[in-house]
Design a protein around this motif. Structure first.
Motif, PDB file in Angstrom:
ATOM      1  N   LEU A  48       0.833  -1.194   0.000  1.00  5.37           N
ATOM      2  CA  LEU A  48       0.000   0.000   0.000  1.00  5.37           C
ATOM      3  C   LEU A  48       0.870   1.247   0.000  1.00  5.37           C
ATOM      4  CD1 LEU A  48      -2.816   1.267   0.161  1.00  5.37           C
ATOM      5  CD2 LEU A  48      -2.644   1.092   2.638  1.00  5.37           C
ATOM      6  N   GLU A  49       1.927   1.245   0.793  1.00  6.01           N
ATOM      7  CA  GLU A  49       2.834   2.393   0.826  1.00  6.01           C
ATOM      8  C   GLU A  49       3.513   2.571  -0.528  1.00  6.01           C
ATOM      9  OE1 GLU A  49       3.043   4.652   3.182  1.00  6.01           O
ATOM     10  OE2 GLU A  49       1.497   3.519   4.224  1.00  6.01           O
ATOM     11  N   GLU A  50       3.862   1.470  -1.179  1.00  5.30           N
ATOM     12  CA  GLU A  50       4.476   1.552  -2.503  1.00  5.30           C
ATOM     13  C   GLU A  50       3.512   2.169  -3.513  1.00  5.30           C
ATOM     14  OE1 GLU A  50       5.632  -1.399  -6.135  1.00  5.30           O
ATOM     15  OE2 GLU A  50       5.796  -2.210  -4.100  1.00  5.30           O
ATOM     16  N   ASP A  77     -17.080   1.775 -13.573  1.00  8.42           N
ATOM     17  CA  ASP A  77     -17.061   2.866 -12.608  1.00  8.42           C
ATOM     18  C   ASP A  77     -16.223   2.437 -11.417  1.00  8.42           C
ATOM     19  OD1 ASP A  77     -18.621   4.552 -14.083  1.00  8.42           O
ATOM     20  OD2 ASP A  77     -20.489   3.946 -13.125  1.00  8.42           O
ATOM     21  N   LEU A  78     -15.215   3.209 -11.119  1.00  5.01           N
ATOM     22  CA  LEU A  78     -14.364   2.935  -9.977  1.00  5.01           C
ATOM     23  C   LEU A  78     -14.726   3.927  -8.882  1.00  5.01           C
ATOM     24  CD1 LEU A  78     -10.987   2.442 -11.867  1.00  5.01           C
ATOM     25  CD2 LEU A  78     -12.502   0.690 -10.983  1.00  5.01           C
ATOM     26  N   CYS A  79     -15.691   3.544  -8.035  1.00  2.00           N
ATOM     27  CA  CYS A  79     -16.172   4.433  -6.968  1.00  2.00           C
ATOM     28  C   CYS A  79     -15.892   3.818  -5.620  1.00  2.00           C
ATOM     29  CB  CYS A  79     -17.671   4.652  -7.009  1.00  2.00           C
ATOM     30  SG  CYS A  79     -18.438   5.025  -8.508  1.00  2.00           S
ATOM     31  N   CYS A  80     -15.669   4.713  -4.670  1.00  4.02           N
ATOM     32  CA  CYS A  80     -15.538   4.300  -3.275  1.00  4.02           C
ATOM     33  C   CYS A  80     -16.915   3.866  -2.786  1.00  4.02           C
ATOM     34  CB  CYS A  80     -15.023   5.466  -2.449  1.00  4.02           C
ATOM     35  SG  CYS A  80     -14.986   5.138  -0.686  1.00  4.02           S
ATOM     36  N   PRO A  81     -17.026   2.693  -2.182  1.00  4.39           N
ATOM     37  CA  PRO A  81     -18.334   2.251  -1.707  1.00  4.39           C
ATOM     38  C   PRO A  81     -18.849   3.071  -0.527  1.00  4.39           C
ATOM     39  CG  PRO A  81     -16.641   0.676  -1.118  1.00  4.39           C
ATOM     40  CD  PRO A  81     -15.998   1.692  -1.992  1.00  4.39           C
ATOM     41  N   LYS A  82     -17.948   3.777   0.144  1.00 10.11           N
ATOM     42  CA  LYS A  82     -18.376   4.549   1.314  1.00 10.11           C
ATOM     43  C   LYS A  82     -18.816   5.965   0.936  1.00 10.11           C
ATOM     44  CE  LYS A  82     -16.925   5.982   5.901  1.00 10.11           C
ATOM     45  NZ  LYS A  82     -15.813   6.055   6.836  1.00 10.11           N
ATOM     46  N   ASP A  89      -8.270   5.301 -11.617  1.00 11.69           N
ATOM     47  CA  ASP A  89      -7.756   3.956 -11.839  1.00 11.69           C
ATOM     48  C   ASP A  89      -7.887   3.130 -10.558  1.00 11.69           C
ATOM     49  OD1 ASP A  89      -5.605   4.632 -10.168  1.00 11.69           O
ATOM     50  OD2 ASP A  89      -4.401   5.301 -11.855  1.00 11.69           O
ATOM     51  N   LEU A  90      -7.626   1.849 -10.690  1.00  7.20           N
ATOM     52  CA  LEU A  90      -7.822   0.929  -9.574  1.00  7.20           C
ATOM     53  C   LEU A  90      -6.855   1.200  -8.425  1.00  7.20           C
ATOM     54  CD1 LEU A  90      -9.417  -1.450  -8.500  1.00  7.20           C
ATOM     55  CD2 LEU A  90      -7.797  -2.970  -9.615  1.00  7.20           C
ATOM     56  N   ASP A  91      -5.596   1.505  -8.738  1.00  5.95           N
ATOM     57  CA  ASP A  91      -4.625   1.776  -7.675  1.00  5.95           C
ATOM     58  C   ASP A  91      -5.058   2.975  -6.837  1.00  5.95           C
ATOM     59  OD1 ASP A  91      -3.075  -0.323  -8.490  1.00  5.95           O
ATOM     60  OD2 ASP A  91      -1.593   0.903  -9.545  1.00  5.95           O
ATOM     61  N   THR A  92      -5.488   4.033  -7.495  1.00  4.73           N
ATOM     62  CA  THR A  92      -5.939   5.224  -6.787  1.00  4.73           C
ATOM     63  C   THR A  92      -7.151   4.907  -5.923  1.00  4.73           C
ATOM     64  OG1 THR A  92      -5.152   6.594  -8.620  1.00  4.73           O
ATOM     65  CG2 THR A  92      -6.686   7.623  -7.075  1.00  4.73           C
ATOM     66  N   LEU A  93      -8.061   4.100  -6.459  1.00  2.09           N
ATOM     67  CA  LEU A  93      -9.245   3.711  -5.693  1.00  2.09           C
ATOM     68  C   LEU A  93      -8.841   2.918  -4.451  1.00  2.09           C
ATOM     69  CD1 LEU A  93     -12.315   3.554  -5.375  1.00  2.09           C
ATOM     70  CD2 LEU A  93     -12.241   1.457  -6.732  1.00  2.09           C
ATOM     71  N   GLN A  94      -7.911   1.979  -4.595  1.00  2.00           N
ATOM     72  CA  GLN A  94      -7.481   1.184  -3.451  1.00  2.00           C
ATOM     73  C   GLN A  94      -6.876   2.064  -2.364  1.00  2.00           C
ATOM     74  OE1 GLN A  94      -4.916  -1.624  -5.427  1.00  2.00           O
ATOM     75  NE2 GLN A  94      -6.513  -3.194  -5.466  1.00  2.00           N
ATOM     76  N   ILE A  95      -6.063   3.008  -2.748  1.00  2.00           N
ATOM     77  CA  ILE A  95      -5.456   3.914  -1.779  1.00  2.00           C
ATOM     78  C   ILE A  95      -6.520   4.739  -1.095  1.00  2.00           C
ATOM     79  CG2 ILE A  95      -3.974   5.945  -1.535  1.00  2.00           C
ATOM     80  CD1 ILE A  95      -2.300   4.732  -3.880  1.00  2.00           C
ATOM     81  N   HIS A  96      -7.460   5.274  -1.890  1.00  2.00           N
ATOM     82  CA  HIS A  96      -8.526   6.103  -1.330  1.00  2.00           C
ATOM     83  C   HIS A  96      -9.366   5.298  -0.339  1.00  2.00           C
ATOM     84  CE1 HIS A  96     -11.913   8.804  -0.896  1.00  2.00           C
ATOM     85  NE2 HIS A  96     -12.676   7.750  -1.148  1.00  2.00           N
ATOM     86  N   VAL A  97      -9.747   4.094  -0.715  1.00  2.00           N
ATOM     87  CA  VAL A  97     -10.618   3.290   0.155  1.00  2.00           C
ATOM     88  C   VAL A  97      -9.913   2.975   1.468  1.00  2.00           C
ATOM     89  CG1 VAL A  97     -11.712   1.019   0.388  1.00  2.00           C
ATOM     90  CG2 VAL A  97     -12.030   2.334  -1.690  1.00  2.00           C
ATOM     91  N   MET A  98      -8.634   2.653   1.429  1.00  2.00           N
ATOM     92  CA  MET A  98      -7.903   2.366   2.666  1.00  2.00           C
ATOM     93  C   MET A  98      -7.901   3.596   3.575  1.00  2.00           C
ATOM     94  SD  MET A  98      -7.186  -0.737   2.603  1.00  2.00           S
ATOM     95  CE  MET A  98      -6.102  -0.879   3.990  1.00  2.00           C
ATOM     96  N   ASP A  99      -7.772   4.801   3.002  1.00  2.00           N
ATOM     97  CA  ASP A  99      -7.806   6.025   3.808  1.00  2.00           C
ATOM     98  C   ASP A  99      -9.228   6.334   4.258  1.00  2.00           C
ATOM     99  OD1 ASP A  99      -5.099   6.394   3.609  1.00  2.00           O
ATOM    100  OD2 ASP A  99      -5.232   7.706   1.862  1.00  2.00           O
ATOM    101  N   CYS A 100     -10.203   6.101   3.401  1.00  2.00           N
ATOM    102  CA  CYS A 100     -11.585   6.479   3.668  1.00  2.00           C
ATOM    103  C   CYS A 100     -12.189   5.639   4.782  1.00  2.00           C
ATOM    104  CB  CYS A 100     -12.408   6.332   2.385  1.00  2.00           C
ATOM    105  SG  CYS A 100     -14.065   7.006   2.476  1.00  2.00           S
TER     106      CYS A 100
END
Length: 102
Positions: A48-50, A77-82, A89-100
């Motif tokens: 995740l840090e990488e 559609d790559l949306c945050c479920p929250k 892109d998927l990487d950005t979504l994964q980072i956002h979701v972990m923070d969100c």
């Protein structure tokens, strides 16, 4: 009859408490299994840090172009479920979701 009502109520409450206790135990066991799995993977935090580091260096990815300059088809559609944040892109979504979800 009144004593019978109290006894039935007591037994119902006891059964509910026992059921909640059993559910709590199951959830604690599942949590422990997940913790062990995360520790076993070891690299999940560093991965995740990488991703964060890679995206902070690169900036937003270039928009893909279709054949002959035609606009590309919309991807999934790559949306945050929250919070429904739309990620490029998927990487950005994964980072956002972990923070969100913190």
């Amino acid at each position: 009859p009144q004593a019978e009502i109290y006894r039935a109520d007591f037994e119902a409450e006891r059964a509910a408490r026992e059921q909640l206790h059993a559910q709590r135990e199951e959830l604690q066991e599942a949590l422990e299994r997940l913790r062990l799995r995360l520790e076993g993977e070891g690299g999940s935090r560093s991965c995740l840090e990488e991703l964060r580091h890679r995206h902070s260096e690169l900036g937003p990815p270039p928009a893909p172009s279709g054949f002959g300059g035609a606009p590309p088809e919309e991807g999934p559609d790559l949306c945050c479920p929250k919070c429904q944040y739309k990620a490029p892109d998927l990487d950005t979504l994964q980072i956002h979701v972990m923070d969100c979800i913190k």
